[in-house]
Design a protein around this motif. Structure first.
Motif, PDB file in Angstrom:
ATOM      1  N   THR A 165     -10.404 -19.825   2.915  1.00  0.00           N
ATOM      2  CA  THR A 165      -8.689 -19.111   2.741  1.00  0.00           C
ATOM      3  C   THR A 165      -8.782 -19.397   1.593  1.00  0.00           C
ATOM      4  O   THR A 165      -8.756 -20.819   0.869  1.00  0.00           O
ATOM      5  N   THR A 208     -10.972 -10.747   6.542  1.00  0.00           N
ATOM      6  CA  THR A 208     -10.363 -10.819   7.773  1.00  0.00           C
ATOM      7  C   THR A 208      -9.931  -9.971   8.705  1.00  0.00           C
ATOM      8  O   THR A 208      -9.054  -8.672   9.788  1.00  0.00           O
ATOM      9  N   TRP A 242      -7.655 -14.390   4.393  1.00  0.00           N
ATOM     10  CA  TRP A 242      -9.079 -15.535   5.393  1.00  0.00           C
ATOM     11  C   TRP A 242      -9.829 -14.801   5.263  1.00  0.00           C
ATOM     12  O   TRP A 242     -10.177 -13.298   5.947  1.00  0.00           O
ATOM     13  N   VAL A 252     -13.814 -12.942  14.904  1.00  0.00           N
ATOM     14  CA  VAL A 252     -12.311 -12.574  14.355  1.00  0.00           C
ATOM     15  C   VAL A 252     -11.996 -12.044  15.421  1.00  0.00           C
ATOM     16  O   VAL A 252     -12.183 -11.125  15.451  1.00  0.00           O
ATOM     17  N   SER A 255      -5.837 -11.660  12.859  1.00  0.00           N
ATOM     18  CA  SER A 255      -5.686 -11.983  11.280  1.00  0.00           C
ATOM     19  C   SER A 255      -4.735 -11.766  10.639  1.00  0.00           C
ATOM     20  O   SER A 255      -4.025 -10.486  10.978  1.00  0.00           O
ATOM     21  N   LEU A 271      -5.369 -17.335  11.500  1.00  0.00           N
ATOM     22  CA  LEU A 271      -6.756 -16.941  11.748  1.00  0.00           C
ATOM     23  C   LEU A 271      -6.895 -17.146  13.783  1.00  0.00           C
ATOM     24  O   LEU A 271      -7.354 -18.980  13.780  1.00  0.00           O
TER      25      LEU A 271
END
Length: 276
Positions: A165, A208, A242, A252, A255, A271
Motif C-alpha cells: 500500500t 484491489t 492497496w 479481498v 477496497s 482494505l
C-alpha cells in the motif's frame, strides 16, 4: 482483516497544530480510529530526525492505546522532516519489521519511504513513492525507483503473498484522473510513470480497487490542496493504492476510500481481506 492507509501530509502537524487544516486532519484520524483496523499505514509523517517526540508519543498512545507503532524517517543527506512512513498495528500482532533499501538513486533510500511487516503467511509493505517533481526534474530517477521497487515486491512475493500500500504517485489509467487530457505531461501521469506501474502489476500484483469496483469513474484518493475548488469539483486523482499478490485477489472483500470531508489532499483507503 481490516487495513487502512493514509498519506497524512504531516503527522507532526496533525497531532500538534491548531490550524484549521490540522483540525480537519484530526477528524479524519478519529474516523480511522472508529474503523478499528488491525493495521494502519501512514505516509508523509514529516517527523524530526529523532522520530516522534514525547508529545507525539503521548498523543499517539491516547489515540491508539491498543497499538504498537514503528516509523522510518529521513536521514542525512536527505532533507530534515521530509517524507517518512509509519505503521501502527494491534498489539496482539507480532510482525517482524524491516526498513528496506532498494539501491534507489539519489537520496531516495534514506528518505524514510518504506517499511515492511512480515507475518507468518504474508507481508504487508508500505511505500511513499518519490514524485517526479516540478518540470519532471526527477523523472529519470523515478523510473529507476519504479524498477527497483517492482523487483523488491517481486522478491517478497517469491517467498509469501504480499499486501502493498501507499502513495504510489501515479494515476494508472485515464479513468483514474478527472482531467487526463490536460495532465498528460504532469508528474504522476506521464507515459513513463504509468508504464512503470503497469510493469509492477505485471509481476503478479492486483490493483484491489479495480478488482472490486471495476471501471467505476469519479472516485479519487487525492485532490490538489493548492486548487481551492479541486475537491468541490471532484477534480481528483487516484494515486493511492492497496495492491495484493494475484493469488490473494479473491480474498479481498472491500477496497475503497474513506470519507475525509472537506479536507483536500489525500483521503484514507480501507482494505478488508480474509486473511489470518
Amino acid at each position: 482483516m481490516r487495513l487502512i492507509s493514509w498519506n497524512i501530509d504531516s503527522l507532526n502537524a496533525t497531532l500538534t497544530s491548531d490550524s484549521a487544516r490540522a483540525v480537519m486532519s484530526r477528524e479524519v484520524m478519529n474516523n480511522i480510529v472508529e474503523q478499528d483496523p488491525e493495521v494502519i499505514a501512514i505516509q508523509e509523517t514529516k517527523l524530526p530526525r529523532t522520530g516522534p517526540t514525547k508529545k507525539h508519543e503521548g498523543i499517539l498512545n491516547d489515540l491508539f492505546p491498543d497499538y504498537e507503532y514503528v516509523w522510518c524517517i529521513s536521514e542525512e543527506p536527505a532533507r530534515k522532516s521530509y517524507a517518512g512512513t509509519m505503521f501502527l498495528y494491534k498489539n496482539h500482532l507480532k510482525p517482524s519489521i524491516t526498513y528496506p533499501k532498494i539501491d534507489a538513486p539519489d537520496t531516495m533510500d534514506v528518505e524514510g519511504r518504506m517499511i515492511t511487516l512480515e507475518f507468518g503467511d504474508f507481508y504487508v509493505s508500505q511505500v511513499y513513492t518519490p514524485n517526479a517533481g516540478s518540470g519532471l526534474v526527477r523523472l529519470e530517477e523515478r523510473q529507476q525507483w519504479d524498477e527497483k521497487y517492482a523487483e523488491y515486491l517481486s522478491s517478497l512475493d517469491e517467498k509469501k503473498p504480499v499486501i502493498a500500500t501507499g502513495d504510489f504517485n501515479v494515476a494508472h489509467k485515464e479513468i483514474d484522473i478527472a482531467h487526463p487530457d490536460r495532465n498528460h505531461l504532469s508528474a504522476g501521469f506521464t507515459d513513463e510513470e504509468r508504464e512503470g506501474f503497469t510493469q509492477l502489476l505485471n509481476k503478479g500484483f492486483t490493483d484491489t480497487f479495480r478488482y472490486v469496483n471495476g471501471d467505476v469513474t469519479g472516485q479519487y484518493s487525492w485532490w490538489n490542496q493548492r486548487a481551492k475548488t479541486s475537491k468541490v469539483n471532484n477534480s481528483g486523482w487516484r494515486i493511492d493504492y492497496w495492491l495484493v499478490s494475484d493469488r490473494l485477489a479473491d480474498k479481498v472483500k472491500k477496497s475503497d476510500m474513506l470519507d475525509s470531508g472537506e479536507r483536500q489532499d489525500h483521503t484514507p483507503l480501507v482494505l478488508d481481506i480474509d486473511i489470518d
